[in-house]
Enzyme design. Structure first.
Site, PDB file in Angstrom:
ATOM      1  N   LYS A 187      -1.446  10.022   5.617  1.00 48.20           N
ATOM      2  CA  LYS A 187      -1.263  10.676   6.730  1.00 48.20           C
ATOM      3  C   LYS A 187      -1.525  11.998   6.987  1.00 48.20           C
ATOM      4  O   LYS A 187      -1.960  12.780   7.925  1.00 48.20           O
ATOM      5  CB  LYS A 187      -0.303  10.070   7.564  1.00 48.20           C
ATOM      6  CG  LYS A 187      -0.462   8.778   8.186  1.00 48.20           C
ATOM      7  CD  LYS A 187       0.653   8.232   9.267  1.00 48.20           C
ATOM      8  CE  LYS A 187       1.909   7.726   8.640  1.00 48.20           C
ATOM      9  NZ  LYS A 187       2.850   7.213   9.500  1.00 48.20           N
TER      10      LYS A 187
ATOM     11  N   ARG B 222      -0.271  -1.926  -1.383  1.00 49.12           N
ATOM     12  CA  ARG B 222      -0.835  -1.074  -0.322  1.00 49.12           C
ATOM     13  C   ARG B 222      -2.609  -1.511  -0.388  1.00 49.12           C
ATOM     14  O   ARG B 222      -3.218  -1.443  -1.590  1.00 49.12           O
ATOM     15  CB  ARG B 222      -0.663   0.079  -0.207  1.00 49.12           C
ATOM     16  CG  ARG B 222      -0.725   1.190  -1.187  1.00 49.12           C
ATOM     17  CD  ARG B 222      -0.674   2.642  -0.856  1.00 49.12           C
ATOM     18  NE  ARG B 222       0.642   3.005  -0.340  1.00 49.12           N
ATOM     19  CZ  ARG B 222       0.634   3.402   0.889  1.00 49.12           C
ATOM     20  NH1 ARG B 222      -0.100   4.165   1.483  1.00 49.12           N
ATOM     21  NH2 ARG B 222       1.866   3.672   1.435  1.00 49.12           N
TER      22      ARG B 222
ATOM     23  N   GLU C 228       5.939   5.197  11.148  1.00 49.75           N
ATOM     24  CA  GLU C 228       6.752   6.746  11.405  1.00 49.75           C
ATOM     25  C   GLU C 228       5.562   7.139  12.342  1.00 49.75           C
ATOM     26  O   GLU C 228       4.380   7.392  12.145  1.00 49.75           O
ATOM     27  CB  GLU C 228       6.739   7.492  10.175  1.00 49.75           C
ATOM     28  CG  GLU C 228       7.501   8.663  10.391  1.00 49.75           C
ATOM     29  CD  GLU C 228       7.907   9.618   9.327  1.00 49.75           C
ATOM     30  OE1 GLU C 228       7.472   9.090   8.272  1.00 49.75           O
ATOM     31  OE2 GLU C 228       8.214  10.752   9.465  1.00 49.75           O
TER      32      GLU C 228
HETATM   33  P1  ATP Z   1       2.400   8.276   4.662  1.00 46.48           P
HETATM   34  O1  ATP Z   1       0.903   8.204   4.504  1.00 46.48           O
HETATM   35  O2  ATP Z   1       2.811   9.211   5.718  1.00 46.48           O
HETATM   36  O3  ATP Z   1       3.138   8.215   3.311  1.00 46.48           O
HETATM   37  P2  ATP Z   1       2.681   5.356   5.441  1.00 46.48           P
HETATM   38  O4  ATP Z   1       1.177   5.232   5.283  1.00 46.48           O
HETATM   39  O5  ATP Z   1       3.693   4.882   4.476  1.00 46.48           O
HETATM   40  O6  ATP Z   1       3.154   7.062   5.404  1.00 46.48           O
HETATM   41  P3  ATP Z   1       4.149   4.602   7.698  1.00 46.48           P
HETATM   42  O7  ATP Z   1       4.188   4.973   9.176  1.00 46.48           O
HETATM   43  O8  ATP Z   1       5.591   4.731   7.053  1.00 46.48           O
HETATM   44  O9  ATP Z   1       3.258   5.511   6.883  1.00 46.48           O
HETATM   45  O10 ATP Z   1       3.822   3.040   7.383  1.00 46.48           O
HETATM   46  C1  ATP Z   1       4.154   1.819   8.407  1.00 46.48           C
HETATM   47  C2  ATP Z   1       4.052   0.614   7.588  1.00 46.48           C
HETATM   48  O11 ATP Z   1       2.326   0.369   7.048  1.00 46.48           O
HETATM   49  C3  ATP Z   1       4.790   0.563   6.278  1.00 46.48           C
HETATM   50  O12 ATP Z   1       5.388  -0.619   6.216  1.00 46.48           O
HETATM   51  C4  ATP Z   1       3.739   0.664   5.263  1.00 46.48           C
HETATM   52  O13 ATP Z   1       4.100   0.214   4.038  1.00 46.48           O
HETATM   53  C5  ATP Z   1       2.412   0.172   5.782  1.00 46.48           C
HETATM   54  N1  ATP Z   1       1.453   0.743   5.199  1.00 46.48           N
HETATM   55  C6  ATP Z   1       1.301   2.212   5.180  1.00 46.48           C
HETATM   56  N2  ATP Z   1      -0.012   2.549   4.676  1.00 46.48           N
HETATM   57  C7  ATP Z   1      -0.551   1.253   4.169  1.00 46.48           C
HETATM   58  C8  ATP Z   1      -1.667   0.988   3.124  1.00 46.48           C
HETATM   59  N3  ATP Z   1      -2.550   1.581   2.741  1.00 46.48           N
HETATM   60  N4  ATP Z   1      -1.843  -0.528   2.884  1.00 46.48           N
HETATM   61  C9  ATP Z   1      -0.957  -1.448   3.499  1.00 46.48           C
HETATM   62  N5  ATP Z   1       0.162  -1.096   4.306  1.00 46.48           N
HETATM   63  C10 ATP Z   1       0.426   0.073   4.440  1.00 46.48           C
END
Ligand code: ATP
Ligand code: MG
Length: 564
Positions: free
Chosen positions: A278, A268, A41
């Site tokens: 974020k 994650r 996003e």
């Molecule tokens: P937020 O921090 O705003 O909740 P998010 O970290 O999930 O959002 P996105 O931009 O939706 O942010 O993430 C993009 C992709 O990265 C998604 O497929 C998400 O699952 C993956 N992702 C995000 N954070 C992690 C993490 N800590 N470890 C592994 N993958 C991640």
């Protein structure tokens, strides 16, 4: 590849996602195609957790001759920005990956999603709810108590069509109505209790402008976007596991092909001493606690890059931590270990003194400079050597001299001898102090017979110090970093805000450093090992007058020690 490496590689067991992918290929599912995507996003910069997801998605595609898309999940116009879109593309490329074709945007599919929503209304699978958000939330029930049906749930198709059209046309203010899926308010899975599909948002969208007044929710957009792009394996983090039945349900309502994207969840990445949300990273930026998204203390890719991390070190780190099905926390020391290991192989060794004190060799000829040859990198035979000037006046590190040293102090002290790296053995004869007692100059004598590398019989000295010749030294600024948070899990305390765990000493700026002449012409991003001090990376704030160096990581390897 060494024998051990080859052995390691052979021994490598498939992770659970590779196992699924290989089975699907064998069974000829989706014509044995492999197509993944990375779906950020654009509401912030990417962080090290995203790097894990990027490495996973792109390497699955690479390993199985597949493709990997980049898709911006831009369904929330109020929080999203082109600055983020651009930074995300930069970061993915910098990590060493190239997506298939042009980047995609969920907003490219708004028309199709809208058509699908109409179809669901016509099929009696969606309805407009006039209740406010709070009422809808209250009616959802709890995991153990079923929800309550909305009084608007059984509206006629015609009325739903009319209202949804009005929502689309912007006839209602934000929050006045939503479109909901009609599933089951008693489902044990809360996400299946008539989830919201569309909400009203009057805001300018970075790509679609003011065309839309309604925006699809993540759940209504994601699976269908995967479908439109021909994605076969939709890899996401564990919190989406409970969304999976809904992902499949929406696809069931709108498509009737054999081809199906499949959602698979993995754990994650959580890192100790690090926050990864974020929203919270944005808070650090907005409150000016850090200098920006690329502050070298940030866990963002931009921050790590500026700090001196290499793409290789991040990819190796991602490989090392592997893919798990259960959430866990990785020691941030493992990330530091990965960059140290990489820079050890690649970074030229140089001399820099970050807290200088003058050293005068009293019996060295006045006005003379000689060139000392130093190896660039003992770990890299091809890196060769260079010369650095040596003369009567030098700088050494203030902490390398003690007037009254404890027993096992092997550095310089009155009457004691040390070697100046690559040059001579010197003996401290005297020193000056200012009125505060601070040492201002150290006086030494040297023995011309003790030059390094001459093969002559050498006196035994226990300490070797780094140094910089004074008249040719370049002034530099050095920024030393420590962890941004002093708590191992700054985000994990229920009633305490993460900001209360900020480490007050996370940045130390040293403005009077002295470095060897060659470092006067560095470019941002150049990486070095300052001997005995750590790995440093030239910062973008460097200018012609003064280079600025970020310490990427110290030389001390805590992680390897702990894990021995
Ligand atoms: P937020 O921090 O705003 O909740 P998010 O970290 O999930 O959002 P996105 O931009 O939706 O942010 O993430 C993009 C992709 O990265 C998604 O497929 C998400 O699952 C993956 N992702 C995000 N954070 C992690 C993490 N800590 N470890 C592994 N993958 C991640
Ligand atoms: Mg997300």
């Amino acid at each position: 590849m060494s024998v051990t490496e080859a052995f390691e590689k052979e021994k490598k067991v498939l992770n659970f996602i590779e196992t699924i992918v290989e089975e699907d290929i064998k069974e000829g599912k989706n014509d044995s195609r492999i197509h993944t995507r990375f779906p950020p996003e654009p509401n912030g910069y990417l962080h090290i957790g995203h790097a894990k997801a990027i490495c996973l998605n792109f390497s699955i595609a690479q390993q199985y001759n597949g493709k990997c898309n980049l898709r911006f999940d831009d369904t929330n116009p109020e929080k999203e920005d082109v600055e983020y879109v651009d930074s995300i593309m930069d970061d993915v490329r910098w990590l060493g990956f190239q997506w298939e074709g042009e980047p995609h945007y969920a907003s490219d599919y708004f028309d199709q999603l809208y058509e699908w929503a109409l179809k669901m209304i016509r099929d009696g699978k969606a309805y407009v709810d006039d209740q406010p958000q709070e009422t809808i939330s209250q009616q959802r029930g709890t995991p153990t108590r079923p929800g309550t049906e909305s009084p608007y749930r059984n509206r006629s198709v015609a009325e739903n069509m009319e209202l949804f059209l009005q929502m689309k046309n912007g006839d209602f203010p934000n929050g006045a109505r939503v479109l909901r899926a009609k599933i089951d308010m008693t489902s044990p899975n809360m996400h299946m209790r008539d989830p919201i599909m569309y909400r009203i948002i009057h805001a300018e969208h970075q790509r679609t402008g003011d065309k839309w007044k309604i925006y699809p929710m993540y759940d209504f957009a994601h699976g269908q976007s995967d479908y439109i792009e021909g994605i076969t394996h939709s890899l996401c983090t564990l919190e989406f596991e409970v969304h999976r039945p809904l992902y499949d349900w929406f696809l069931d309502q709108v498509i009737d092909t054999k081809y199906r994207p499949r959602q698979i969840e993995f754990a994650r990445l959580n890192l100790s001493y690090t926050i990864m949300s974020k929203r919270k990273l944005l808070e650090l930026v907005q409150k000016g606690i850090v200098s920006g998204w690329d502050d070298p203390r940030m866990p963002t890719i931009a921050g790590l890059r500026r700090r001196g991390y290499t793409p290789e070190s991040i990819r190796v780190f991602a490989e090392r931590i592997g893919i798990a099905k259960r959430d866990n926390t990785i020691d941030v020391g493992l990330l530091e270990f990965s960059i140290r290991e990489d820079l050890n192989k690649t970074a030229p060794r140089v001399m820099g003194v970050i807290d200088p004190v003058k050293l005068v060799i009293t019996n060295y000829p006045e006005g003379e400079l000689e060139q000392i040859e130093l190896v660039n990198n003992p770990e890299d035979a091809e890196s060769g050597s260079r010369t650095v000037p040596f003369g009567k006046e030098l700088y050494i590190e203030r902490e390398d001299f003690m007037i009254d040293p404890p027993k096992k102090y092997f550095r310089l002290s009155p009457g004691n001898e040390v070697r100046l790296k690559g040059a001579y053995v010197v003996r401290c004869e005297n020193f000056d102090r200012d009125q505060n007692g601070e040492v201002t100059t150290i006086y030494c004598s040297y023995n011309p017979e003790t030059k390094s590398g001459t093969g002559a019989q050498q006196p035994k000295v226990k300490g070797t110090l780094h140094w910089v010749e004074a008249s040719t030294a370049v002034d530099a600024e050095v920024r030393l970093y420590d962890r941004l948070f002093s708590d191992e899990d700054p985000d994990g305390h229920k009633d305490v805000d993460f900001l209360s765990f900020l480490n007050p000493d996370s940045l130390k700026i040293l403005k009077t450093c002295k470095v060897e002449p060659m470092l006067g012409s560095v470019k941002a991003g150049d990486k070095f090992q300052f001997q005995r001090l750590g790995y440093f990376c030239a910062d973008k704030d460097s200018d012609n007058d003064k280079p600025v160096f970020n310490r990427t990581v110290s030389l001390k390897d805590n992680w390897a020690k702990i894990n021995k």
